[in-house]
Design an enzyme around this catalytic site. Structure first.
Site, PDB file in Angstrom:
ATOM      1  CB  THR A 433      -0.950   0.015   1.218  1.00 19.15           C
ATOM      2  OG1 THR A 433      -1.666  -1.179   1.259  1.00 19.15           O
ATOM      3  CG2 THR A 433      -1.900   1.166   1.209  1.00 19.15           C
ATOM      4  CB  SER A 496      -9.938  -1.415   4.035  1.00 17.44           C
ATOM      5  OG  SER A 496      -8.725  -0.701   4.050  1.00 17.44           O
ATOM      6  N   GLY A 517       0.532  -0.494   5.542  1.00 19.19           N
ATOM      7  CA  GLY A 517       0.904  -1.415   6.619  1.00 19.19           C
ATOM      8  C   GLY A 517      -0.198  -2.326   7.107  1.00 19.19           C
ATOM      9  N   GLY A 518      -1.199  -2.611   6.258  1.00 19.09           N
ATOM     10  CA  GLY A 518      -2.270  -3.508   6.696  1.00 19.09           C
ATOM     11  C   GLY A 518      -2.923  -2.964   7.959  1.00 19.09           C
TER      12      GLY A 518
END
Ligand code: GLU
Length: 631
Positions: A433, A496, A517-518
């Site tokens: 991302t 998300s 970073g998730g």
């Protein structure tokens, strides 16, 4: 409030372009900028963009006025700055920067993915968001991630590199909607700098080479990807020039024909084909590369959603974020609301960090229990963002002692210190991302986080089109469970953690920030805000500071440990020990997984001075630029 924003169809385009010209005229006194031209002939006078070879060194922080851009990449930030210099507004610059990131950060972002766009309009004082999240195909069954041969979920890595994981991309539709609603430039013009960058090439840095090498085996498995990203069979060397002529051609096509050239017609058919029949070389790879479900109908039907932002007040500031389908806004908001119960500025460092961990653990328990796509799940967004709920959750925190993890989720009607034990399923993590932040000379601001999910997405490149398809659907939980808000359903958006955030002070923009970073994105945003607002750091210090991420881990039930960067452990382990908090290194120092996030932020102080801040070190360092640097 949710508005479905339909993509412009070919028939409606002429009318909308005309409306765009009128709208641009209406704002011309406030924001002089060139209106879109209804003609489809190539625009005259290409935008001059500073993108030399090799890329000039670029500062991670700049201070000044006139507009600011921050991103992980020097060329992309330079593109955004040039748009601002030419009189474009924050939305124009954000779209151009994002398109450039699709060239220089193709493993993290691009037109094969999706994202969330938050916009503050200084004239109206309103914050609006665009949900451009990828969507599960209409034909995707709820047990799509269960291997029929074993009756158990596919191994995560196998699901990632497959057609199954590809969601209907939302990035281009986001750019179109953002420019139509809030921009002053055309999509065609805002794609030009990225097209130039793809044509002339950019200088390969260590991060790009390392990300290529990390993906080498699966890139080799898909010959179309190997051809593009392993030219001559090898990962490009640091210092070499990487061109992507296929992507340049694709961007030119979209510039000329609009987003229909992506969502309909040949390119759409190619994307659907590759998802339904992944082009893997079975001689070089044993990856199963399961086929997926995306069809041309799914692509033609894709719509972004315009919806109200999340909002909490924190220390007198107004914090706006993205509402579900991302859990970013509610989880950042709930964490801050819990922290509002404590005077962190006067607490000892160890206690402030202890409270940070305990607040995000509770917010994650509630996220996992309640947040999914609101089109499918009754998400209690208002409750999750309410101060009363946070106060009740705060009751479960011992200010002097860590709780064993996972902590249970809160009962929605919690009064006082009630909590209920609900299963707190934990999602998967990775470090892909990208995020960009922009403020323009008028005080409009954009926080935009976009992704193709894993670094390298699904590893499937659309043949000769120059971009990777996402693997966003692996953000769903794989085991079908009607009680799980993030279970797979056809047409649903996977939950998300992306958290593009804009903070206002008295109606004016103060901070703009976000990170990849998730699920660590959420804790990174909370930590930067806490560092800046409570712990006395400047914004560059708040971004550079070592990070830790307490997400209510279920991996070792009953354990009390928080994943942290090595520098965080070195600096704070002793301060945290008296509170019963222990730390675990996220990964060996020196590996990219040893870093948490890669933030891009901007501060505008009360006098209007802008500080554009990117990472000084993480992910090879980013670039923060301002239009008029302060002397
Ligand atoms: N797919 C993730 C999300 O939407 C972002 C990927 C990442 O940052 O690693 O939360």
């Amino acid at each position: 409030m949710v508005n479905v924003v339909r993509r412009r169809s070919a028939l409606r385009r002429a009318a909308l372009v005309l409306a765009g010209v009128l709208a641009a005229g209406a704002v011309a006194t406030a924001a002089p900028a060139s209106a879109s031209s209804p003609s489809l002939t190539p625009p005259q006078g290409a935008m001059t963009v500073a993108m030399g070879r090799p890329t000039p060194p670029a500062p991670s922080t700049s201070v000044g006025t006139g507009g600011a851009v921050s991103s992980v990449d020097a060329s992309a930030s330079a593109v955004g700055l040039e748009v601002l210099r030419d009189g474009g507004n924050a939305v124009d610059a954000a779209v151009a920067t994002a398109a450039a990131l699709g060239v220089t950060e193709p493993y993290s972002a691009g037109i094969g993915g999706g994202g969330y766009f938050v916009y503050f309009d200084a004239t109206t004082g309103e914050v609006t968001t665009i949900d451009g999240r990828e969507t599960a195909p209409a034909g995707m069954p709820t047990d799509a991630f269960i291997d029929p041969a074993t009756g158990t979920p596919y191994p995560f890595a196998n699901a990632v590199s497959s057609g199954l994981s590809v969601g209907v991309p939302g990035t281009l539709a986001t750019w179109e909607a953002a420019l139509d609603r809030f921009g002053t430039e055309s999509l065609r013009d805002m794609l030009k700098p990225a097209t130039l960058l793809a044509t002339r090439g950019f200088t390969v840095d260590e991060t790009f080479r390392k990300q290529t090498l990390d993906n080498e085996a699966r890139f080799r498995a898909f010959p179309d990807t190997a051809e593009l990203f392993l030219p001559g069979g090898e990962a490009p060397e640091v210092g070499s020039i990487f061109k992507n002529l296929d992507l340049a051609r694709t961007l030119r096509l979209i510039a000329l024909r609009g987003t229909d050239a992506f969502y309909e017609g040949e390119l759409a058919a190619e994307m659907a084909d590759i998802v339904q029949e992944p082009r893997i070389d079975r001689a070089v790879s044993s990856l199963p590369a399961m086929p997926g479900f995306m069809t041309t109908d799914d692509l033609a039907a894709y719509e972004v959603l315009e919806q109200a932002p999340t909002h909490v007040e924190y220390r007198g500031l107004d914090v706006y974020g993205i509402a579900p389908s991302s859990s970013g806004g509610t989880t950042v908001g709930e964490s801050l609301n819990i922290l509002e119960n404590h005077d962190l500025a006067s607490a000892e460092t160890g206690q402030a960090l202890h409270l940070f961990f305990e607040s995000t653990a509770r917010a994650f328990a509630d996220r996992n229990a309640y947040v999914g796509d609101p089109a499918f799940v009754d998400v209690p967004t208002e409750i999750l963002l309410s101060q009363d709920f946070a106060d009740a959750r705060n009751c479960t925190i011992n200010p002097l002692q860590a709780s064993p993890k996972p902590v249970p989720a809160g009962a929605l009607d919690a009064a006082g210190c009630d909590a209920v034990a609900l299963d707190a399923a934990e999602g998967a993590e990775n470090l892909s991302t990208t995020h960009l932040s922009v403020v323009d000379q008028w005080g409009n601001a954009v926080a935009y986080t976009l992704t193709i999910e894993s670094t390298g997405g699904s590893a499937m490149t659309v043949p000769d089109r120059g971009f990777l398809l996402n693997n966003e659907l692996t953000d769903f939980n794989f085991v079908p469970n009607p009680a799980d808000p993030n279970t797979v359903e056809p047409g649903k958006r996977p939950r998300s953690s992306m958290s593009p955030t804009i903070v206002l002070d008295g109606g004016e923009v103060r901070y703009v920030l976000g990170s990849p970073g998730g699920a660590t994105i959420i804790t990174t945003v909370v930590q930067i805000l806490m560092n800046r607002i409570d712990l006395g750091m400047t914004l560059p210090e708040a971004v550079a500071a070592p990070r830790a991420s307490q997400r209510n881990s279920t991996t070792t039930p009953g354990a009390i440990t928080t994943p942290a960067e090595a520098a965080f452990i070195a600096a704070y382990a002793d301060d945290l020990a008296p509170y019963g908090q222990s730390l675990t290194a996220v990964a060996a120092p020196g590996t990219s997984a040893s870093e948490i996030g890669a933030a891009a932020a901007i501060e505008v102080d009360a006098s209007g001075l802008m500080t554009a801040v990117a990472e000084p070190v993480r992910r090879g360092g980013g670039t923060g630029l301002v239009v008029e640097p302060a002397p």
